[in-house]
Design a protein around this motif. Structure first.
Motif, PDB file in Angstrom:
ATOM      1  N   THR A   1       9.546  36.812  11.493  1.00 57.06           N
ATOM      2  CA  THR A   1       8.114  36.178  11.243  1.00 57.06           C
ATOM      3  C   THR A   1       8.380  34.818  10.697  1.00 57.06           C
ATOM      4  OG1 THR A   1       6.805  38.063  10.719  1.00 57.06           O
ATOM      5  CG2 THR A   1       5.781  36.054  10.058  1.00 57.06           C
ATOM      6  N   ILE A   2       7.862  33.843  11.034  1.00 57.82           N
ATOM      7  CA  ILE A   2       8.181  32.429  10.851  1.00 57.82           C
ATOM      8  C   ILE A   2       6.706  31.841  10.452  1.00 57.82           C
ATOM      9  CG2 ILE A   2       8.931  30.148  11.144  1.00 57.82           C
ATOM     10  CD1 ILE A   2      11.116  31.525  13.208  1.00 57.82           C
ATOM     11  N   GLU A   3       6.516  31.265   9.223  1.00 59.45           N
ATOM     12  CA  GLU A   3       5.156  30.770   8.814  1.00 59.45           C
ATOM     13  C   GLU A   3       5.391  29.506   7.927  1.00 59.45           C
ATOM     14  OE1 GLU A   3       2.652  33.684   6.943  1.00 59.45           O
ATOM     15  OE2 GLU A   3       4.680  34.876   6.590  1.00 59.45           O
ATOM     16  N   ASN A   4       4.166  28.725   8.251  1.00 58.63           N
ATOM     17  CA  ASN A   4       3.897  27.767   7.038  1.00 58.63           C
ATOM     18  C   ASN A   4       2.715  27.416   6.934  1.00 58.63           C
ATOM     19  OD1 ASN A   4       3.271  26.068   9.269  1.00 58.63           O
ATOM     20  ND2 ASN A   4       5.476  25.108   9.551  1.00 58.63           N
ATOM     21  N   LYS A   5       2.161  26.381   6.387  1.00 62.80           N
ATOM     22  CA  LYS A   5       0.705  26.112   6.415  1.00 62.80           C
ATOM     23  C   LYS A   5      -0.055  25.790   7.534  1.00 62.80           C
ATOM     24  CE  LYS A   5       1.103  24.228   1.655  1.00 62.80           C
ATOM     25  NZ  LYS A   5       0.900  22.940   0.888  1.00 62.80           N
ATOM     26  N   LYS A   6       0.659  25.422   8.666  1.00 63.42           N
ATOM     27  CA  LYS A   6       0.093  25.177   9.932  1.00 63.42           C
ATOM     28  C   LYS A   6       0.314  26.400  11.029  1.00 63.42           C
ATOM     29  CE  LYS A   6       0.692  20.302   9.156  1.00 63.42           C
ATOM     30  NZ  LYS A   6       1.544  18.905  10.002  1.00 63.42           N
ATOM     31  N   MET A   7       0.910  27.358  10.774  1.00 65.30           N
ATOM     32  CA  MET A   7       1.580  28.288  11.888  1.00 65.30           C
ATOM     33  C   MET A   7       2.063  29.600  11.455  1.00 65.30           C
ATOM     34  SD  MET A   7       4.865  26.682  13.672  1.00 65.30           S
ATOM     35  CE  MET A   7       6.249  26.699  12.922  1.00 65.30           C
ATOM     36  N   LYS A   8       1.831  30.557  12.233  1.00 64.18           N
ATOM     37  CA  LYS A   8       2.524  31.821  12.008  1.00 64.18           C
ATOM     38  C   LYS A   8       2.891  32.388  13.280  1.00 64.18           C
ATOM     39  CE  LYS A   8       1.802  36.286   9.799  1.00 64.18           C
ATOM     40  NZ  LYS A   8       0.951  37.257   9.245  1.00 64.18           N
ATOM     41  N   ILE A   9       4.360  32.590  13.365  1.00 64.89           N
ATOM     42  CA  ILE A   9       5.049  32.946  14.687  1.00 64.89           C
ATOM     43  C   ILE A   9       5.922  34.055  14.473  1.00 64.89           C
ATOM     44  CG2 ILE A   9       6.760  32.338  16.396  1.00 64.89           C
ATOM     45  CD1 ILE A   9       6.339  29.438  15.550  1.00 64.89           C
ATOM     46  N   LYS A  10       5.338  35.220  15.427  1.00 66.72           N
ATOM     47  CA  LYS A  10       6.083  36.548  15.200  1.00 66.72           C
ATOM     48  C   LYS A  10       6.980  36.804  16.641  1.00 66.72           C
ATOM     49  CE  LYS A  10       3.071  38.917  12.061  1.00 66.72           C
ATOM     50  NZ  LYS A  10       2.629  40.090  12.212  1.00 66.72           N
ATOM     51  N   GLY A  11       7.902  37.256  16.411  1.00 67.87           N
ATOM     52  CA  GLY A  11       8.862  37.802  17.628  1.00 67.87           C
ATOM     53  C   GLY A  11       9.885  38.763  17.020  1.00 67.87           C
TER      54      GLY A  11
ATOM     55  N   ALA B   1       2.266  33.495  18.670  1.00 74.43           N
ATOM     56  CA  ALA B   1       1.900  32.568  17.835  1.00 74.43           C
ATOM     57  C   ALA B   1       0.511  32.304  17.269  1.00 74.43           C
ATOM     58  CB  ALA B   1       2.710  31.111  18.093  1.00 74.43           C
ATOM     59  N   LYS B   2       0.296  31.722  16.097  1.00 74.31           N
ATOM     60  CA  LYS B   2      -1.105  31.520  15.767  1.00 74.31           C
ATOM     61  C   LYS B   2      -0.978  30.031  14.868  1.00 74.31           C
ATOM     62  CE  LYS B   2      -5.106  32.708  12.870  1.00 74.31           C
ATOM     63  NZ  LYS B   2      -5.492  33.572  11.755  1.00 74.31           N
ATOM     64  N   ILE B   3      -1.615  28.971  15.576  1.00 76.36           N
ATOM     65  CA  ILE B   3      -1.672  27.612  15.065  1.00 76.36           C
ATOM     66  C   ILE B   3      -3.057  27.422  14.151  1.00 76.36           C
ATOM     67  CG2 ILE B   3      -1.539  25.280  15.692  1.00 76.36           C
ATOM     68  CD1 ILE B   3       1.033  26.905  16.350  1.00 76.36           C
ATOM     69  N   ASN B   4      -2.946  27.020  13.129  1.00 76.16           N
ATOM     70  CA  ASN B   4      -4.003  26.932  12.313  1.00 76.16           C
ATOM     71  C   ASN B   4      -4.707  25.434  12.309  1.00 76.16           C
ATOM     72  OD1 ASN B   4      -3.745  29.456  11.305  1.00 76.16           O
ATOM     73  ND2 ASN B   4      -2.625  28.469   9.424  1.00 76.16           N
TER      74      ASN B   4
END
Length: 65
Positions: free
Chosen positions: A32-42, A62-65
């Protein structure tokens, strides 16, 4: 295992491997890679240190905020 970059990006996975000859960090585990703008799982990650190129191998969402 959690790694936080100097910019606040957060990488979570169960384990990481390092290949010194290729200067790469990799895992076959879920990531899982995440920051304030996005969350990506793989599943599976390869990061080439010299170029900064990062690849997620499969099951990427991916989820982009």
């Amino acid at each position: 295992m959690v790694i936080i970059s100097d910019k606040g990006d957060r990488l979570s996975t169960n384990y990481l491997n390092f290949n010194d000859a290729e200067k790469k960090v990799y895992t076959y585990a879920p990531v899982t890679i995440e920051n304030k703008k996005m969350k990506i799982k793989g599943t599976g990650l390869t990061l080439y240190i010299k170029t900064g190129e990062l690849n997620l191998s499969s099951l990427v969402k991916a989820k982009i905020n």
